[in-house]
Design a protein around this motif. Sequence first.
Motif, PDB file in Angstrom:
ATOM      1  N   ALA A 110       3.298 -25.176 -16.591  1.00  0.00           N
ATOM      2  CA  ALA A 110       4.058 -24.222 -18.087  1.00  0.00           C
ATOM      3  C   ALA A 110       3.105 -23.346 -17.374  1.00  0.00           C
ATOM      4  N   ILE A 111       1.757 -22.986 -17.232  1.00  0.00           N
ATOM      5  CA  ILE A 111       1.007 -22.317 -17.212  1.00  0.00           C
ATOM      6  C   ILE A 111       0.543 -22.382 -14.983  1.00  0.00           C
ATOM      7  N   GLY A 112       1.454 -22.379 -14.480  1.00  0.00           N
ATOM      8  CA  GLY A 112       1.936 -22.570 -13.148  1.00  0.00           C
ATOM      9  C   GLY A 112       0.490 -22.456 -12.056  1.00  0.00           C
ATOM     10  N   VAL A 113       0.159 -23.455 -12.141  1.00  0.00           N
ATOM     11  CA  VAL A 113      -0.260 -24.341 -11.659  1.00  0.00           C
ATOM     12  C   VAL A 113      -0.134 -25.793 -11.166  1.00  0.00           C
ATOM     13  N   GLU A 114      -0.169 -25.739  -9.717  1.00  0.00           N
ATOM     14  CA  GLU A 114       0.586 -26.827  -8.737  1.00  0.00           C
ATOM     15  C   GLU A 114      -0.643 -28.326  -9.571  1.00  0.00           C
ATOM     16  N   THR A 115       0.406 -29.202  -8.954  1.00  0.00           N
ATOM     17  CA  THR A 115      -0.594 -30.441  -9.279  1.00  0.00           C
ATOM     18  C   THR A 115      -1.102 -31.369  -7.944  1.00  0.00           C
ATOM     19  N   THR A 153       3.704 -36.569 -27.533  1.00  0.00           N
ATOM     20  CA  THR A 153       3.753 -38.253 -28.413  1.00  0.00           C
ATOM     21  C   THR A 153       4.922 -38.254 -28.686  1.00  0.00           C
ATOM     22  N   LYS A 154       6.139 -37.394 -29.812  1.00  0.00           N
ATOM     23  CA  LYS A 154       7.701 -37.496 -29.975  1.00  0.00           C
ATOM     24  C   LYS A 154       8.968 -37.859 -28.385  1.00  0.00           C
ATOM     25  N   HIS A 155       8.212 -36.528 -27.600  1.00  0.00           N
ATOM     26  CA  HIS A 155       9.201 -36.036 -26.887  1.00  0.00           C
ATOM     27  C   HIS A 155       8.894 -36.161 -25.195  1.00  0.00           C
ATOM     28  N   ARG A 156       6.750 -37.534 -25.504  1.00  0.00           N
ATOM     29  CA  ARG A 156       6.752 -37.461 -23.662  1.00  0.00           C
ATOM     30  C   ARG A 156       7.006 -35.965 -23.052  1.00  0.00           C
ATOM     31  N   ALA A 157       6.256 -35.157 -22.972  1.00  0.00           N
ATOM     32  CA  ALA A 157       6.406 -33.530 -22.753  1.00  0.00           C
ATOM     33  C   ALA A 157       7.315 -33.442 -22.002  1.00  0.00           C
ATOM     34  N   THR A 158       8.483 -34.268 -22.064  1.00  0.00           N
ATOM     35  CA  THR A 158       9.996 -33.579 -21.533  1.00  0.00           C
ATOM     36  C   THR A 158      10.623 -32.486 -22.092  1.00  0.00           C
ATOM     37  N   VAL A 159      10.343 -32.259 -23.371  1.00  0.00           N
ATOM     38  CA  VAL A 159      10.748 -30.467 -23.436  1.00  0.00           C
ATOM     39  C   VAL A 159      10.119 -29.855 -22.459  1.00  0.00           C
ATOM     40  N   PRO A 160      10.855 -28.766 -21.517  1.00  0.00           N
ATOM     41  CA  PRO A 160      10.208 -27.835 -20.716  1.00  0.00           C
ATOM     42  C   PRO A 160       9.230 -26.827 -21.932  1.00  0.00           C
ATOM     43  N   ALA A 161       8.272 -26.950 -21.570  1.00  0.00           N
ATOM     44  CA  ALA A 161       6.460 -25.879 -21.927  1.00  0.00           C
ATOM     45  C   ALA A 161       6.536 -25.026 -21.341  1.00  0.00           C
ATOM     46  N   LEU A 162       7.003 -23.636 -22.173  1.00  0.00           N
ATOM     47  CA  LEU A 162       6.609 -21.818 -21.510  1.00  0.00           C
ATOM     48  C   LEU A 162       5.446 -21.006 -21.942  1.00  0.00           C
ATOM     49  N   GLY A 163       4.094 -22.297 -22.819  1.00  0.00           N
ATOM     50  CA  GLY A 163       2.843 -22.169 -22.674  1.00  0.00           C
ATOM     51  C   GLY A 163       2.326 -22.683 -23.877  1.00  0.00           C
ATOM     52  N   PHE A 164       1.959 -22.841 -23.636  1.00  0.00           N
ATOM     53  CA  PHE A 164       0.747 -22.854 -25.120  1.00  0.00           C
ATOM     54  C   PHE A 164      -0.184 -21.840 -26.178  1.00  0.00           C
ATOM     55  N   VAL A 165      -0.174 -21.978 -27.227  1.00  0.00           N
ATOM     56  CA  VAL A 165      -1.518 -21.505 -28.481  1.00  0.00           C
ATOM     57  C   VAL A 165      -2.146 -22.478 -28.898  1.00  0.00           C
ATOM     58  N   GLN A 166      -3.842 -22.410 -28.585  1.00  0.00           N
ATOM     59  CA  GLN A 166      -4.802 -22.132 -29.379  1.00  0.00           C
ATOM     60  C   GLN A 166      -4.170 -21.882 -30.795  1.00  0.00           C
ATOM     61  N   HIS A 167      -3.365 -21.951 -32.189  1.00  0.00           N
ATOM     62  CA  HIS A 167      -4.075 -21.472 -33.373  1.00  0.00           C
ATOM     63  C   HIS A 167      -5.598 -20.751 -34.287  1.00  0.00           C
ATOM     64  N   TYR A 168      -5.463 -19.806 -34.445  1.00  0.00           N
ATOM     65  CA  TYR A 168      -7.176 -19.819 -35.122  1.00  0.00           C
ATOM     66  C   TYR A 168      -7.991 -19.400 -34.158  1.00  0.00           C
TER      67      TYR A 168
END
Length: 315
Positions: free
Chosen positions: A246-251, A158-173
């Motif tokens: 970020a997870i290496g999958v083509e759009t 929401t703040k960065h509109r996904a413009t900060v390059p993502a290296l991965g995603f972590v679902q805490h807990y």
Amino acid sequence: MKITVLSGGVGGARFLRGVREHARGIPEAEITAVVNTGDDMWLTSLRIAPDLDSIMYTLAGENDEERGWGRVGETERVSGELRAYGIGWPWFTLGDLDIGTHLARTDLLRSGMPLSAVTDRITSRWDLGVHLIPATDDEVETHVTVEGGELHFQEWWTKHRATVPALGFVQHYVENSTPAPGVLAAIADADVVLIAPSNPVVSIGTILGIPGIRAAVAATSARVVGVSPIIAGAVVRGMADACLTAIGVETSAEAVGLHYGARSAGGILDAWLIDETDAAAVPALEAAGIAARAVPLWMRDPATSAQLAADALAL
């Protein structure tokens, strides 16, 4: 017919509205939505559940169609006051009516009710025609790994509109979470399981990451049919392309279908609906063990959403 839909936010909400409309012509149809809760968070002491609320408002006819989120006729006086006090996230605006929902949810949670029971209580206000179940009653929040640390998913989205390059995603807990009551039964007992055109990484991926849910989808006797959130190499809504990168999958519709994979090869899909513009991908998908059909995917209005639901069920 028992229809179970794994769903995220806005795209999933519009698809569910189409499923409901189409199901009006199916005798004794029962629709259950297993909804992503990875976007949830605590903010200004309120428990916010964006995907559950987007779906609830859409099915209730209370959503803002122009913005695509929030309540119609919304005002934002409370958020303005919070900003004046320096409280909360100034870039994450909550409408006054929406805050009423969050207050109700928070009060019920603090009374000891689990999120699934709270959701039943809140959604009972409207005749939705769909039973909403959070994927889990546990707090599982998605964070984005970026250079130098982590951001809450909502800050990145929401703040960065996904413009900060993502290296991965972590679902805490997530590793200690369990499916909410009714989730596994809804999948096991379904006549068909539909994967909504929601974000494959942080919506559907988060649901499947809750221990027991992916195994339930793999084991169900129902056909599992997915709907591509990608049309002609572009996301339908939002910034799912940044998540896929970020997870290496083509759009592409083909790549997302292969990312989910065929159930016969350890994935989750029996069939995959793609748009007519992506029809060239059908042979590759079917070679991978996924029955594929190319149909119009754009959900421009309730009628086209209902037709998409009909196509998914036909497949």
